[in-house]
Design a protein around this motif. Structure first.
Motif, mmCIF file in Angstrom:
data_model
loop_
_atom_site.group_PDB
_atom_site.id
_atom_site.type_symbol
_atom_site.label_atom_id
_atom_site.label_comp_id
_atom_site.label_asym_id
_atom_site.label_seq_id
_atom_site.Cartn_x
_atom_site.Cartn_y
_atom_site.Cartn_z
ATOM 1 N N SER A 407 74.044 37.458 -3.887
ATOM 2 C CA SER A 407 73.347 38.678 -4.271
ATOM 3 C C SER A 407 72.713 38.512 -5.648
ATOM 4 O O SER A 407 73.036 37.575 -6.392
ATOM 5 C CB SER A 407 74.299 39.877 -4.265
ATOM 6 O OG SER A 407 75.354 39.671 -5.183
ATOM 7 N N VAL A 408 71.813 39.432 -5.978
ATOM 8 C CA VAL A 408 71.127 39.417 -7.269
ATOM 9 C C VAL A 408 71.924 40.243 -8.271
ATOM 10 O O VAL A 408 72.120 41.449 -8.079
ATOM 11 C CB VAL A 408 69.697 39.976 -7.140
ATOM 12 C CG1 VAL A 408 69.023 40.069 -8.502
ATOM 13 C CG2 VAL A 408 68.870 39.104 -6.201
ATOM 14 N N THR A 409 72.399 39.584 -9.324
ATOM 15 C CA THR A 409 73.112 40.257 -10.408
ATOM 16 C C THR A 409 72.509 39.818 -11.738
ATOM 17 O O THR A 409 71.629 38.946 -11.783
ATOM 18 C CB THR A 409 74.610 39.904 -10.381
ATOM 19 O OG1 THR A 409 74.765 38.510 -10.727
ATOM 20 C CG2 THR A 409 75.226 40.156 -9.009
ATOM 21 N N LYS A 410 72.988 40.395 -12.817
ATOM 22 C CA LYS A 410 72.482 40.026 -14.140
ATOM 23 C C LYS A 410 72.806 38.583 -14.506
ATOM 24 O O LYS A 410 72.180 38.001 -15.397
ATOM 25 C CB LYS A 410 73.075 40.959 -15.193
ATOM 26 C CG LYS A 410 72.593 42.400 -15.085
ATOM 27 C CD LYS A 410 73.216 43.272 -16.156
ATOM 28 C CE LYS A 410 72.749 44.721 -16.050
ATOM 29 N NZ LYS A 410 73.340 45.598 -17.075
ATOM 30 N N ASN A 435 63.073 42.957 -5.161
ATOM 31 C CA ASN A 435 62.911 44.212 -5.883
ATOM 32 C C ASN A 435 63.918 44.311 -7.031
ATOM 33 O O ASN A 435 63.587 44.695 -8.160
ATOM 34 C CB ASN A 435 63.092 45.384 -4.914
ATOM 35 C CG ASN A 435 62.530 46.680 -5.449
ATOM 36 O OD1 ASN A 435 61.355 46.751 -5.797
ATOM 37 N ND2 ASN A 435 63.350 47.696 -5.514
ATOM 38 N N LYS A 436 65.177 43.946 -6.736
ATOM 39 C CA LYS A 436 66.235 44.013 -7.749
ATOM 40 C C LYS A 436 65.972 43.032 -8.890
ATOM 41 O O LYS A 436 66.177 43.357 -10.076
ATOM 42 C CB LYS A 436 67.587 43.694 -7.097
ATOM 43 C CG LYS A 436 68.784 44.042 -7.954
ATOM 44 C CD LYS A 436 68.932 45.537 -8.122
ATOM 45 C CE LYS A 436 70.162 45.914 -8.905
ATOM 46 N NZ LYS A 436 70.259 47.368 -9.153
ATOM 47 N N ALA A 437 65.515 41.839 -8.529
ATOM 48 C CA ALA A 437 65.227 40.843 -9.566
ATOM 49 C C ALA A 437 64.126 41.327 -10.496
ATOM 50 O O ALA A 437 64.209 41.152 -11.725
ATOM 51 C CB ALA A 437 64.834 39.514 -8.919
ATOM 52 N N ARG A 438 63.078 41.934 -9.955
ATOM 53 C CA ARG A 438 61.993 42.455 -10.788
ATOM 54 C C ARG A 438 62.496 43.591 -11.691
ATOM 55 O O ARG A 438 62.096 43.713 -12.848
ATOM 56 C CB ARG A 438 60.846 42.946 -9.908
ATOM 57 C CG ARG A 438 60.022 41.832 -9.272
ATOM 58 C CD ARG A 438 59.359 40.957 -10.311
ATOM 59 N NE ARG A 438 58.417 40.015 -9.739
ATOM 60 C CZ ARG A 438 57.971 38.944 -10.347
ATOM 61 N NH1 ARG A 438 58.414 38.641 -11.579
ATOM 62 N NH2 ARG A 438 57.115 38.136 -9.768
ATOM 63 N N GLU A 439 63.366 44.424 -11.151
ATOM 64 C CA GLU A 439 63.929 45.507 -11.968
ATOM 65 C C GLU A 439 64.711 44.939 -13.153
ATOM 66 O O GLU A 439 64.598 45.422 -14.284
ATOM 67 C CB GLU A 439 64.837 46.390 -11.116
ATOM 68 C CG GLU A 439 64.085 47.293 -10.147
ATOM 69 C CD GLU A 439 65.020 48.129 -9.293
ATOM 70 O OE1 GLU A 439 66.255 48.074 -9.522
ATOM 71 O OE2 GLU A 439 64.534 48.827 -8.393
ATOM 72 N N TYR A 440 65.510 43.904 -12.900
ATOM 73 C CA TYR A 440 66.263 43.269 -13.990
ATOM 74 C C TYR A 440 65.320 42.646 -15.008
ATOM 75 O O TYR A 440 65.557 42.713 -16.228
ATOM 76 C CB TYR A 440 67.218 42.210 -13.434
ATOM 77 C CG TYR A 440 68.524 42.753 -12.916
ATOM 78 C CD1 TYR A 440 69.254 43.700 -13.645
ATOM 79 C CD2 TYR A 440 69.067 42.316 -11.710
ATOM 80 C CE1 TYR A 440 70.463 44.196 -13.187
ATOM 81 C CE2 TYR A 440 70.278 42.810 -11.237
ATOM 82 C CZ TYR A 440 70.970 43.753 -11.978
ATOM 83 O OH TYR A 440 72.166 44.243 -11.518
ATOM 84 N N GLN A 441 64.239 42.024 -14.531
ATOM 85 C CA GLN A 441 63.266 41.431 -15.454
ATOM 86 C C GLN A 441 62.673 42.491 -16.379
ATOM 87 O O GLN A 441 62.476 42.237 -17.572
ATOM 88 C CB GLN A 441 62.152 40.731 -14.670
ATOM 89 C CG GLN A 441 62.563 39.423 -14.028
ATOM 90 C CD GLN A 441 61.400 38.763 -13.309
ATOM 91 O OE1 GLN A 441 60.472 39.435 -12.848
ATOM 92 N NE2 GLN A 441 61.428 37.443 -13.200
ATOM 93 N N GLY A 444 64.735 43.078 -19.268
ATOM 94 C CA GLY A 444 64.948 41.955 -20.180
ATOM 95 C C GLY A 444 65.922 40.907 -19.705
ATOM 96 O O GLY A 444 66.255 39.977 -20.454
ATOM 97 N N VAL A 445 66.413 41.025 -18.473
ATOM 98 C CA VAL A 445 67.335 40.016 -17.937
ATOM 99 C C VAL A 445 66.527 38.772 -17.557
ATOM 100 O O VAL A 445 65.551 38.864 -16.810
ATOM 101 C CB VAL A 445 68.096 40.558 -16.708
ATOM 102 C CG1 VAL A 445 69.035 39.492 -16.161
ATOM 103 C CG2 VAL A 445 68.879 41.816 -17.088
#
Length: 462
Positions: A407-410, A435-441, A444-445
Motif C-alpha cells: 500500500s501507499v504510505t508516507k 491518487n494517494k501518492a499525489r496527495e502525499y506529494q 511534501g512527502v
C-alpha cells in the motif's frame, strides 16, 4: 462443436457487418461463415453498395470508401444470396445484439423485405459470462483475439467473423455454454436482461457522464471537439452498454450523436436520462464526486481552450463540494480558479495553466528526473504490467534488497505505474494508489512516481 448435444444438427451462421455512417441503417460489407455439425459449409465476403453516404470517421475504421462500393450489389441483391443462412439457424456474432442485428433489421425495414425469425448467440455476452471470470480479461474482440492468439484484421467483416468463430470455440471449451445462451432476437425488446455489469463500473460511467455534460455545456454551446468527448464516453463504456441501468442513456446519446452534433433538444433528452438515473441512487460519496469532477475536467478541456464560463463552472462546483478539500488535485484547482477569477477574466497563459493541470489530473504522469535506487527502498506497484506478473516484479525488488510494499504510505519511496489501464480503476486512468501518492506529494512527502518502462530499465542486461 460435435461434442455439444444442443448444437447437434444445428447450423451456425457467424456474421459481421461494417457500416458506412453513424445512422446504422445501412451496410457496406458483410462477412459470413456457415458451420454445421462442426463442418465448414461456406465462407463468404461481400462489399455492399449501401446507397448511402460515408462518414470519414467510419471509413477511417474499416477503410471502405464510396468509390470501392459504387459498382457493388445493393443490400437486397446480397440478401437474396444469404437469407438462407439466417433461416433455421443460429446466428453468432460479437456484440451482435447491439450492433449487427439492429442494423440488419433496419436494412430489411428500409427495403421492405420480410424478416425471418432470428435466433442468436452473442460472443460478447458469452465471453463476459464465461471467459472474463476465468481469465480476468476485457471482452472486446481485439483483446480476446490477442489473448487467445486468434488472427484478426479488425473491422474487416470477414476477419472479424473468423475471429468471432475462434472466440466462440474458446467459450465452448469452458464447458459452460448451454442451450440457455441461445436467444430469439426481438428488435423492439431491450437486451438488458442478458447482462448486468459491476455496479462500480456503472456508477463510474454515470458520474463521469454527469460531469462531462456539465463541462462541455458550460458556455451553453457544444462544439465538435466537445461532442467528440461524448463519442469517447460511448467508446469507453461500450462493453457495459447493455446493462439495464445504462442502456437508455447510452442509446439516447448514441442516437443523438448520429450526425456528430448535439442539438439543445437532444441535450435535454440526455439530461433527463441522467437525472432519472441519479434520482434512483442513494447519497453520493467522495469517490462519486471525484469521478464527476474528472468528467467536468474532461469536458472543459475537450477543445483545448478554457473560457471564463468554464472557470466559473469549476469554481461553483468546488464551492458546492468543499468537503473534497485534501483530495488530489482538488486543492490545486481550487487555488488556481480563485486566482484566475480575481480580475473576472482569463488570459491565454491562465488557460494554458489550467489545461496543463487538467492533463496531469486526467492522465497519470511519472515524475521527471527521478534517480531510482533499489537497495533499502520501498516500492509499491499499481495497475497491470505488460511484461511481468506482480509476483515476478515483487521477486525482482526483493532480490535486489528492495522492500515490496502493498500500500501507499508516507514511508513509500516509489510508486510504479503498470502500462495497462484497468477499466475498474476508480479515477479513470489511475486508481487509489496513484491518487494517494499525489496527495502525499502535495503535502511534501518525497514519494516518486515512475512508469513500468523506467522501472524495468534498472534490470536491462540481467
Amino acid at each position: 462443436m460435435e461434442n455439444f448435444e444442443f448444437l447437434k444438427n444445428k447450423t451456425l451462421t457467424f456474421f459481421d457487418t461494417e457500416f458506412p455512417n453513424r445512422k446504422n441503417d445501412s451496410i457496406c460489407s458483410i462477412g459470413l461463415i456457415v458451420v454445421k455439425n462442426g463442418e465448414m459449409q461456406t465462407k463468404e465476403y461481400y462489399l455492399v453498395n449501401p446507397e448511402d453516404t460515408f462518414d470519414p470517421f467510419y471509413t477511417h475504421i474499416h477503410h471502405i470508401t464510396q468509390d470501392m462500393v459504387k459498382d457493388q450489389p445493393t443490400f437486397p441483391v446480397i440478401w437474396e444470396k444469404i437469407k438462407q443462412y439466417f433461416i433455421n439457424s443460429i446466428v453468432v456474432g460479437h456484440n451482435l445484439v447491439s450492433a449487427d442485428l439492429p442494423v440488419l433489421n433496419k436494412c430489411l425495414d428500409r427495403y421492405g423485405i420480410d424478416k425471418p425469425d432470428i435466433y442468436y448467440m452473442d460472443t460478447l455476452l458469452l465471453s463476459k459470462q464465461y471467459l472474463a471470470p476465468k481469465y480476468g480479461i476485457k471482452c472486446n474482440l481485439a483483446t480476446l483475439s490477442e489473448f487467445f492468439h486468434i488472427p484478426l484484421n479488425h473491422h474487416n467483416a470477414f476477419s472479424d467473423t473468423e475471429a468471432c468463430l475462434g472466440v466462440f470455440m474458446k467459450n465452448l471449451e469452458t464447458g459452460e455454454v448451454t442451450e440457455d445462451d441461445i436467444y430469439q432476437y426481438m428488435p423492439h425488446e431491450s437486451p438488458r436482461k442478458h447482462y448486468r455489469a459491476d455496479h462500480r463500473l456503472i456508477d463510474k460511467a454515470m458520474n463521469a457522464l454527469s460531469g462531462l455534460i456539465q463541462g462541455i455545456n458550460a458556455d451553453q454551446e457544444i462544439n465538435r471537439e466537445e461532442a467528440l468527448a461524448l463519442e469517447k464516453w460511448l467508446e469507453t463504456n461500450k462493453d457495459i452498454c447493455n446493462d439495464y441501468r445504462l442502456i437508455d442513456v447510452y442509446n439516447t446519446i448514441a442516437q443523438s450523436m448520429r450526425d456528430g452534433v448535439i442539438e439543445s433538444c437532444e441535450l435535454d433528452r440526455i439530461l433527463s436520462k441522467i437525472n432519472t438515473y441519479f434520482y434512483r441512487q442513494s447519497s453520493t460519496n467522495s469517490v462519486d464526486k471525484i469521478q464527476e469532477f474528472m468528467g467536468i475536467i474532461e469536458g472543459i478541456s475537450a477543445d483545448q481552450d478554457i473560457n471564463i464560463e468554464e472557470v466559473y463552472l469549476l469554481e461553483n462546483w468546488m464551492n458546492d463540494n468543499k468537503d473534497l478539500k485534501g483530495n488530489y488535485p482538488f486543492d490545486k484547482f481550487f487555488d488556481l480558479t480563485h486566482k484566475v477569477l480575481e480580475d473576472n477574466c482569463i488570459s491565454k497563459d491562465e488557460s494554458v495553466e489550467i489545461l496543463k493541470l487538467c492533463d496531469v489530473f486526467l492522465n497519470p504522469h511519472q515524475d521527471e528526473g527521478v534517480h531510482i535506487c533499489l537497495e533499502g527502498k520501498r516500492f509499491c506497484i499499481t495497475g497491470e504490467f505488460s511484461s511481468l506478473s506482480r509476483e515476478e516484479i515483487q521477486q525482482l525488488i526483493e532480490n535486489h534488497n528492495g522492500i515490496f510494499a502493498k500500500s501507499v504510505t508516507k514511508k513509500l519511496d516509489y510508486l510504479v505505474l503498470g502500462g495497462i489501464q484497468n477499466p475498474a480503476w476508480k479515477f479513470g486512468q489511475y486508481g487509489t494508489k496513484y491518487n494517494k501518492a499525489r496527495e502525499y506529494q502535495e503535502k511534501g512527502v518525497p514519494i516518486s512516481i515512475i512508469t513500468e518502462e523506467e522501472f524495468l530499465k534498472l534490470f536491462e542486461g540481467e
